[in-house]
Scaffold this active site. Sequence first.
Site, PDB file in Angstrom:
ATOM      1  N   LYS A  32      -0.664  -4.622  12.486  1.00  0.00           N
ATOM      2  CA  LYS A  32      -1.550  -4.758  11.328  1.00  0.00           C
ATOM      3  C   LYS A  32      -2.557  -5.868  11.619  1.00  0.00           C
ATOM      4  O   LYS A  32      -2.185  -6.975  11.989  1.00  0.00           O
ATOM      5  CB  LYS A  32      -0.750  -5.111  10.074  1.00  0.00           C
ATOM      6  N   ASP A  59      -6.002  -3.769   7.574  1.00  0.00           N
ATOM      7  CA  ASP A  59      -5.680  -4.161   6.192  1.00  0.00           C
ATOM      8  C   ASP A  59      -6.837  -4.971   5.609  1.00  0.00           C
ATOM      9  O   ASP A  59      -6.805  -6.193   5.589  1.00  0.00           O
ATOM     10  CB  ASP A  59      -4.383  -4.991   6.252  1.00  0.00           C
ATOM     11  N   LEU A  60      -7.885  -4.254   5.139  1.00  0.00           N
ATOM     12  CA  LEU A  60      -9.067  -4.953   4.606  1.00  0.00           C
ATOM     13  C   LEU A  60      -9.200  -4.785   3.092  1.00  0.00           C
ATOM     14  O   LEU A  60     -10.099  -5.361   2.489  1.00  0.00           O
ATOM     15  CB  LEU A  60     -10.338  -4.460   5.314  1.00  0.00           C
ATOM     16  N   LYS A  61      -8.363  -3.960   2.482  1.00  0.00           N
ATOM     17  CA  LYS A  61      -8.294  -3.828   1.013  1.00  0.00           C
ATOM     18  C   LYS A  61      -9.677  -3.669   0.364  1.00  0.00           C
ATOM     19  O   LYS A  61     -10.091  -4.495  -0.455  1.00  0.00           O
ATOM     20  CB  LYS A  61      -7.566  -5.022   0.404  1.00  0.00           C
ATOM     21  N   LEU A  62     -10.361  -2.578   0.705  1.00  0.00           N
ATOM     22  CA  LEU A  62     -11.707  -2.376   0.164  1.00  0.00           C
ATOM     23  C   LEU A  62     -11.693  -2.134  -1.340  1.00  0.00           C
ATOM     24  O   LEU A  62     -10.769  -1.514  -1.879  1.00  0.00           O
ATOM     25  CB  LEU A  62     -12.378  -1.177   0.863  1.00  0.00           C
ATOM     26  N   ASP A  64     -15.142  -1.520  -4.031  1.00  0.00           N
ATOM     27  CA  ASP A  64     -16.572  -1.666  -4.335  1.00  0.00           C
ATOM     28  C   ASP A  64     -17.005  -0.361  -5.008  1.00  0.00           C
ATOM     29  O   ASP A  64     -16.155   0.476  -5.316  1.00  0.00           O
ATOM     30  CB  ASP A  64     -17.347  -1.937  -3.027  1.00  0.00           C
ATOM     31  N   THR A  68     -20.571   2.679  -1.548  1.00  0.00           N
ATOM     32  CA  THR A  68     -20.395   1.615  -0.545  1.00  0.00           C
ATOM     33  C   THR A  68     -19.070   1.778   0.188  1.00  0.00           C
ATOM     34  O   THR A  68     -18.996   1.633   1.414  1.00  0.00           O
ATOM     35  CB  THR A  68     -20.471   0.233  -1.239  1.00  0.00           C
ATOM     36  N   THR A 119       1.124  -8.426  -5.304  1.00  0.00           N
ATOM     37  CA  THR A 119       2.393  -9.050  -5.723  1.00  0.00           C
ATOM     38  C   THR A 119       2.168 -10.473  -6.236  1.00  0.00           C
ATOM     39  O   THR A 119       3.042 -11.041  -6.871  1.00  0.00           O
ATOM     40  CB  THR A 119       3.408  -9.075  -4.566  1.00  0.00           C
ATOM     41  N   ARG A 211       6.019 -12.971  10.119  1.00  0.00           N
ATOM     42  CA  ARG A 211       6.632 -14.166  10.708  1.00  0.00           C
ATOM     43  C   ARG A 211       8.027 -13.974  11.298  1.00  0.00           C
ATOM     44  O   ARG A 211       8.335 -14.621  12.310  1.00  0.00           O
ATOM     45  CB  ARG A 211       6.597 -15.301   9.684  1.00  0.00           C
TER      46      ARG A 211
HETATM   47  O1  C5P Z   1       5.023 -13.004   7.596  1.00  0.00           O
HETATM   48  P1  C5P Z   1       5.408 -11.945   6.597  1.00  0.00           P
HETATM   49  O2  C5P Z   1       6.478 -10.998   7.089  1.00  0.00           O
HETATM   50  O3  C5P Z   1       5.684 -12.496   5.218  1.00  0.00           O
HETATM   51  O4  C5P Z   1       4.080 -11.058   6.513  1.00  0.00           O
HETATM   52  C1  C5P Z   1       3.937 -10.004   5.602  1.00  0.00           C
HETATM   53  C2  C5P Z   1       2.555  -9.391   5.723  1.00  0.00           C
HETATM   54  O5  C5P Z   1       2.384  -8.465   4.673  1.00  0.00           O
HETATM   55  C3  C5P Z   1       1.413 -10.402   5.604  1.00  0.00           C
HETATM   56  O6  C5P Z   1       0.323  -9.930   6.410  1.00  0.00           O
HETATM   57  C4  C5P Z   1       1.058 -10.332   4.140  1.00  0.00           C
HETATM   58  O7  C5P Z   1      -0.273 -10.669   3.888  1.00  0.00           O
HETATM   59  C5  C5P Z   1       1.303  -8.856   3.839  1.00  0.00           C
HETATM   60  N1  C5P Z   1       1.557  -8.533   2.430  1.00  0.00           N
HETATM   61  C6  C5P Z   1       2.618  -9.095   1.724  1.00  0.00           C
HETATM   62  N2  C5P Z   1       2.826  -8.752   0.413  1.00  0.00           N
HETATM   63  C7  C5P Z   1       2.004  -7.877  -0.186  1.00  0.00           C
HETATM   64  C8  C5P Z   1       0.950  -7.303   0.500  1.00  0.00           C
HETATM   65  C9  C5P Z   1       0.753  -7.665   1.828  1.00  0.00           C
HETATM   66  O8  C5P Z   1       3.373  -9.872   2.277  1.00  0.00           O
HETATM   67  N3  C5P Z   1       2.252  -7.531  -1.430  1.00  0.00           N
END
Ligand code: C5P
Length: 233
Positions: A32, A59-62, A64, A68, A119, A211
């Site tokens: 991602k 994952d750019l979450k458009l 608009d 566009t 979230t 992580r």
């Molecule tokens: O490091 P970690 O496992 O927490 O990363 C989770 C990934 O999922 C991150 O890129 C975070 O921005 C993304 N994400 C999230 N919760 C969401 C939407 C996206 O943790 N509701």
Amino acid sequence: MKRDVIIACDFASREQTMAFLDKFTQEKPFVKIGMELFYAEGPEIVREIKRRGHKIFLDLKLCDIPNTVQKAMAVLSRLDVDMTNLHAFGTVEMMEAAIRGLTRPDGTRPLLIAVTQLTSTSQERMERDLLIEKPLPEVVIHYAKNARLAGLDGVVCSPLESGVVHQACGEEFVTVTPGVRFAGGDAGDQVRVTTPARAKELGSNFIVVGRPITGAEDPVAAYRRAVAEFVND
Ligand code: C5P
């Protein structure tokens, strides 16, 4: 049901990202790429990772106006990503335009996934800031149904919501689920966490793991552990 592990490459630079991906000599994980890396390095980072043979969730979450978003999606489709996303908040009309933009001349297109309510949004904030007074879970399911109506492939949600999303939108409607941690691991800033094995039981189609893999002493071993728990039996 199709399942895969997506590694969230939340790095700030090309150098860090490539140093991380260089560790994978046997497998080519689905990765991602989010706003931070994309805005830092531009579309070339997508082409480079694609050339290395990885599948990419951009994952750019458009969000608009439909015109566009349609044009922006056409650009992302030409970048040959495998999955991308938008905010369902942009309405069914915007999501339909996104599908049109994303569809290539040969009829193929990347998977298109909707973000329902972030979230980070609480019931209180939704009511106060957005003037939405329905219960949050109802809003999430309504947005998921809108996404399905517009022809999208699925939503980003918690593994804990995969079941209700599949119930409301069908088994083939894809759930992409972050908030995954290994048993005994550090939850960090994630509040509700699920192990890869539990996410599988709950019916997630893709887990997004950052992580626990990128920050592991041995990222390849951590990735293999996630695959063993989530994909393999
Ligand atoms: O490091 P970690 O496992 O927490 O990363 C989770 C990934 O999922 C991150 O890129 C975070 O921005 C993304 N994400 C999230 N919760 C969401 C939407 C996206 O943790 N509701």
